[in-house]
Design a protein around this motif. Structure first.
Motif, PDB file in Angstrom:
ATOM      1  N   GLU A 317      32.056  49.723  18.611  1.00 24.23           N
ATOM      2  CA  GLU A 317      32.442  49.264  19.639  1.00 24.23           C
ATOM      3  C   GLU A 317      33.147  47.853  19.821  1.00 24.23           C
ATOM      4  O   GLU A 317      32.650  47.015  19.097  1.00 24.23           O
ATOM      5  N   ILE A 318      34.198  47.970  20.499  1.00 22.30           N
ATOM      6  CA  ILE A 318      34.865  46.648  20.566  1.00 22.30           C
ATOM      7  C   ILE A 318      35.029  46.306  22.444  1.00 22.30           C
ATOM      8  O   ILE A 318      35.364  47.111  23.065  1.00 22.30           O
ATOM      9  N   GLU A 319      34.509  45.204  22.500  1.00 20.45           N
ATOM     10  CA  GLU A 319      34.476  44.491  23.945  1.00 20.45           C
ATOM     11  C   GLU A 319      36.067  43.889  24.198  1.00 20.45           C
ATOM     12  O   GLU A 319      36.345  43.149  23.538  1.00 20.45           O
ATOM     13  N   ILE A 320      36.411  44.351  25.441  1.00 20.54           N
ATOM     14  CA  ILE A 320      37.832  43.719  25.728  1.00 20.54           C
ATOM     15  C   ILE A 320      37.408  42.585  26.685  1.00 20.54           C
ATOM     16  O   ILE A 320      37.295  43.110  27.808  1.00 20.54           O
ATOM     17  N   SER A 321      37.706  41.659  26.296  1.00 23.99           N
ATOM     18  CA  SER A 321      37.355  40.531  27.207  1.00 23.99           C
ATOM     19  C   SER A 321      38.263  39.202  26.669  1.00 23.99           C
ATOM     20  O   SER A 321      37.723  38.282  26.375  1.00 23.99           O
ATOM     21  N   PRO A 322      39.708  39.487  26.462  1.00 21.03           N
ATOM     22  CA  PRO A 322      40.588  38.539  26.209  1.00 21.03           C
ATOM     23  C   PRO A 322      40.667  37.322  26.997  1.00 21.03           C
ATOM     24  O   PRO A 322      40.351  37.315  28.120  1.00 21.03           O
ATOM     25  N   ASP A 323      41.279  36.217  26.507  1.00 20.03           N
ATOM     26  CA  ASP A 323      41.478  35.122  27.132  1.00 20.03           C
ATOM     27  C   ASP A 323      42.935  35.715  27.860  1.00 20.03           C
ATOM     28  O   ASP A 323      43.971  35.327  27.021  1.00 20.03           O
ATOM     29  N   ILE A 324      42.987  36.075  28.914  1.00 20.87           N
ATOM     30  CA  ILE A 324      44.113  36.875  29.464  1.00 20.87           C
ATOM     31  C   ILE A 324      45.286  35.939  29.374  1.00 20.87           C
ATOM     32  O   ILE A 324      46.637  36.296  29.367  1.00 20.87           O
ATOM     33  N   VAL A 325      45.260  34.670  30.161  1.00 23.59           N
ATOM     34  CA  VAL A 325      46.008  33.609  30.055  1.00 23.59           C
ATOM     35  C   VAL A 325      46.889  33.393  28.621  1.00 23.59           C
ATOM     36  O   VAL A 325      48.187  33.237  28.684  1.00 23.59           O
ATOM     37  N   ASP A 326      46.128  33.470  27.528  1.00 21.01           N
ATOM     38  CA  ASP A 326      46.684  33.102  26.211  1.00 21.01           C
ATOM     39  C   ASP A 326      47.147  34.393  25.728  1.00 21.01           C
ATOM     40  O   ASP A 326      48.450  34.400  24.962  1.00 21.01           O
ATOM     41  N   MET A 327      46.835  35.534  26.000  1.00 14.38           N
ATOM     42  CA  MET A 327      47.124  36.867  25.425  1.00 14.38           C
ATOM     43  C   MET A 327      48.609  37.360  26.374  1.00 14.38           C
ATOM     44  O   MET A 327      49.345  38.106  25.782  1.00 14.38           O
ATOM     45  N   ASP A 572      41.264  35.144  36.453  1.00 13.83           N
ATOM     46  CA  ASP A 572      41.949  34.472  35.453  1.00 13.83           C
ATOM     47  C   ASP A 572      43.494  34.156  35.738  1.00 13.83           C
ATOM     48  O   ASP A 572      43.697  33.162  35.214  1.00 13.83           O
ATOM     49  N   LEU A 573      44.294  34.874  36.432  1.00 12.54           N
ATOM     50  CA  LEU A 573      45.501  34.806  36.616  1.00 12.54           C
ATOM     51  C   LEU A 573      46.112  34.110  37.700  1.00 12.54           C
ATOM     52  O   LEU A 573      47.386  34.037  37.927  1.00 12.54           O
ATOM     53  N   GLN A 574      45.144  33.779  38.585  1.00 11.49           N
ATOM     54  CA  GLN A 574      45.587  33.057  39.973  1.00 11.49           C
ATOM     55  C   GLN A 574      46.708  31.982  39.677  1.00 11.49           C
ATOM     56  O   GLN A 574      47.626  31.925  40.360  1.00 11.49           O
ATOM     57  N   GLU A 575      46.073  31.031  38.930  1.00 10.56           N
ATOM     58  CA  GLU A 575      47.297  29.666  38.591  1.00 10.56           C
ATOM     59  C   GLU A 575      48.545  30.336  38.093  1.00 10.56           C
ATOM     60  O   GLU A 575      49.652  29.789  38.338  1.00 10.56           O
ATOM     61  N   VAL A 576      48.493  31.224  37.175  1.00 18.56           N
ATOM     62  CA  VAL A 576      49.571  31.668  36.367  1.00 18.56           C
ATOM     63  C   VAL A 576      50.470  32.417  37.303  1.00 18.56           C
ATOM     64  O   VAL A 576      51.680  32.094  37.334  1.00 18.56           O
ATOM     65  N   ILE A 577      49.989  33.045  38.233  1.00 24.62           N
ATOM     66  CA  ILE A 577      50.841  33.887  39.309  1.00 24.62           C
ATOM     67  C   ILE A 577      51.486  32.786  40.117  1.00 24.62           C
ATOM     68  O   ILE A 577      52.893  32.854  40.492  1.00 24.62           O
ATOM     69  N   ARG A 578      50.950  31.787  40.577  1.00 25.70           N
ATOM     70  CA  ARG A 578      51.557  30.860  41.392  1.00 25.70           C
ATOM     71  C   ARG A 578      52.305  29.797  40.668  1.00 25.70           C
ATOM     72  O   ARG A 578      53.550  29.780  41.138  1.00 25.70           O
TER      73      ARG A 578
END
Length: 635
Positions: A317-327, A572-578
């Motif tokens: 089992e692999i948990e998908i919880s990446p740092d999406i901003v870096d990914m 996580d992506l709110q700042e990146v979206i802005r």
């Protein structure tokens, strides 16, 4: 599985091949090689990066040269042993145990006729030194990619677009129609490329380039013809066909693993593979509970564990919880073109985890939904045909009720509200527009309001291309027409594309037993009425699966192979979206209208509408656009 690149009739071919093979080194970390041939009239350079799967010896390294033919090959030929025996009976002497040599000798023996004998996934380049010709070829369903760019009197080619961009980026321009197509579909269809002038060798075709500068492309496998022939014949024995395909896909000189999501398709592949090779293990992914809650995602891992326990399969089992901003910038680079499906992240992380355990080959259940009518859009389109026959008054009542529903409340996604709103975007349309709208991100007017007026003209062209492909068949029922369109558009343009790039970025080969010419032919021998019945999709496949799997797995609710996109977009992506999207290059150059974009973002943040897919696609396209410009590609 490998990466290939080459130049034909290019004065700077040596330099370009070195650049391209370096750029796709991830596709083949086990060995690298180049080959050069110049005789005054012809100049050819080939490059190869190898991921060793069949015949692990150095003798099977590429480029492979033998008696005037030289080849670079990306793929696997599952019936290579039978073809080798047939060729040996004709007097061919082999120097390796590789499938590459079988492909080369089959071409020498049968020419283009060899392609219809091959069962596998492949893209290859072959040079005939005596004739001075270069041949490129690709597998029937487009599992393996091959990009090529006519340049001067010749051509350059590679397994990934990024290799061509790295080599000659300053000579290239973006293709605005492809960017519009990406916004509509959230991926780029096979008929287009995000870089102007670059072409994708069509699935089921081969091309010959000659010293006189001529080129011709011919198809050896046409899905519409195959589907029509199959539909005119008796229904196939699906169980026998699928069992045989899974067994064929186990040919390997390294261990093979399987992806087990807990859904029907991956469970079929995993269990049948385990029956043939009891040592096969499996990989599954899980998500953080808070992400599942906002996404309203079912816990697929529960079903994966049940299948694994029942059949004694070792499950990782692999948990998908990446740092999406870096990914995010990484996955954009991996995917090559603006592909806005976050499921690619799942594939990449799963393959990386498997690779850390030494895995090189993973089986996937991809392709079954396309061929057997398993997507929610297929069922929804059939239901929409019935809905259109209702009187106007009850339809108006339904619309007014659904329009008032929020898509989330109290931090929890409201899945049925989301689906109902989506359904009403296409429920009253005719068949082809209904199907297109069931899986695209905008209707034409919405997209025209989002993009620059200079780009709006491309929208009609992209939609017309969809219509032409959808209607290019003689199939008698709507379900199979949808399945055929998916096999020609959705499967190669999105699912196979992101699977190839994401898995090969981790130096892992993904095999897809459902995406097989024999399975495809069997699928279209089944009438649509046996694929979708009442509110149940993929019925014919489910009935075949009853002999392999328990009832609760076969008939469990449909779940998507996706990612917690809404949680990312609202968190996580709110700042990146802005900063990156709203304040980005696409808005700055006028390609995207700022006010229309702000309305999308506000609708999503307020929970009024589900705009997460649109926002993710635009964000990934923004990063792709910036990266392409940094590589010298003109807008």
């Amino acid at each position: 599985m490998c990466g290939i690149a080459g130049c034909y009739q290019q004065a700077d071919g040596h330099k370009l091949v070195d650049i391209m093979t370096d750029r796709i080194a991830h596709r083949g970390p086990d060995s690298a090689g180049t080959w050069n041939h110049e005789n005054g009239q012809v100049a050819v350079q080939l490059g190869h990066r190898r991921l060793s799967i069949i015949d692990l010896s150095a003798a099977a390294d590429q480029p492979l040269t033998k008696h005037g033919l030289t080849m670079v090959y990306n793929g696997e030929l599952y019936n290579y042993r039978a073809l080798r025996a047939e060729l040996a009976s004709r007097g061919v002497q082999f120097t390796t145990n590789s499938d590459t040599e079988v492909v080369l000798e089959a071409w020498r023996c049968w020419g283009p006729g060899a392609l219809t004998r091959f069962r596998g996934m492949f893209a290859f380049a072959l040079v005939d030194e005596q004739a001075g010709d270069l041949v490129l070829a690709r597998d029937p369903l487009g599992i393996k990619p091959l990009y090529y760019l006519p340049r001067g009197a010749g051509v350059i080619f590679a397994s990934e677009l990024k290799a061509l961009v790295a080599a000659v980026g300053s000579e290239l321009r973006m293709e605005p129609g492809a960017l519009v197509a990406s916004m509509l579909y959230y991926w780029v269809p096979e008929q287009r490329c995000a870089i102007d002038g670059v072409r994708k060798l069509p699935a089921g075709s081969w091309a010959r380039f000659r010293p006189d500068g001529s080129c011709r492309v011919e198809h050896y496998w046409r899905p519409a013809e195959v589907a029509a022939q199959a539909a005119a014949g008796p229904p196939a024995d699906l169980g026998a066909v699928i069992e045989e395909s899974v067994t064929a896909h186990l040919v390997s000189d390294v261990p093979v693993s399987s992806f087990l999501s807990g859904g029907l398709d991956s469970s079929i592949i995993t269990v049948l593979a385990h029956r043939a090779e009891p040592g096969i293990d499996a990989y599954t992914i899980t998500f953080r509970p808070e992400d599942q809650r906002l996404e309203a995602m079912p816990d697929d891992a529960v079903y994966a564990r049940k299948v694994a326990a029942r059949y004694g399969i070792d499950l990782h089992e692999i948990e998908i919880s990446p740092d999406i901003v870096d990914m995010l910038p990484r996955i954009v680079d991996v995917l090559d073109e603006p592909i806005g499906d976050p499921a690619a992240i799942n594939t990449l992380l799963m393959c990386e985890a498997a690779r850390e355990r030494g895995v090189k080959v993973i089986l996937s259940g991809m392709g079954a939904d396309e061929l057997f009518g398993g997507y929610r859009k297929h069922l929804a389109c059939v239901m929409a045909g019935r809905y259109r026959r209702l009187p106007a008054v009850p339809r108006a009542l339904v619309r007014s009720t659904v329009d008032r529903l929020p898509v989330s409340a109290g931090g929890r996604g409201l899945r049925y509200a989301r689906w109902s709103k989506r359904f009403l975007t296409f429920a009253e349309l005719p068949e082809e527009p209904r199907f297109r709208r069931s899986y695209t991100l905008y209707d034409p007017d919405e997209l025209a309001a989002l993009v620059s007026p200079d780009l709006a003209g491309h929208i009609g062209q992209v939609i017309e291309e969809h219509s032409e492909i959808y209607h290019d068949n003689t199939l008698p029922d709507e379900v199979n027409r949808m399945c055929l369109a998916d096999a020609r558009l959705f499967l190669p343009g999105l699912n196979l594309a992101y699977s190839d790039r994401s898995s090969m970025a981790a130096s892992v080969e993904v095999r897809v037993p459902f995406v097989d010419p024999i399975v495809a032919q069997a699928a279209f021998s089944i009438p649509g009425s046996a694929k979708i019945q009442r509110r149940q999709g993929k019925v014919a496949l489910k009935r075949a699966a009853e002999s392999w799997l328990p009832h609760e797995i076969v008939y469990r609710p449909k779940a998507s192979f996706s990612a917690p996109l809404r949680a990312w977009v609202r968190g996580d992506l709110q700042e990146v979206i802005r900063d990156v999207l709203i304040g980005g290059e696409l808005v700055g150059c006028g390609m995207i209208r700022r006010e229309a974009l702000l309305r999308l973002v506000e609708d999503e943040q307020a929970g009024r509408e589900d705009r997460s897919k649109q926002i993710w696609q635009l964000l990934t396209m923004e990063l792709w656009y910036r990266h392409a410009q940094a590589m010298g590609v003109a807008a």
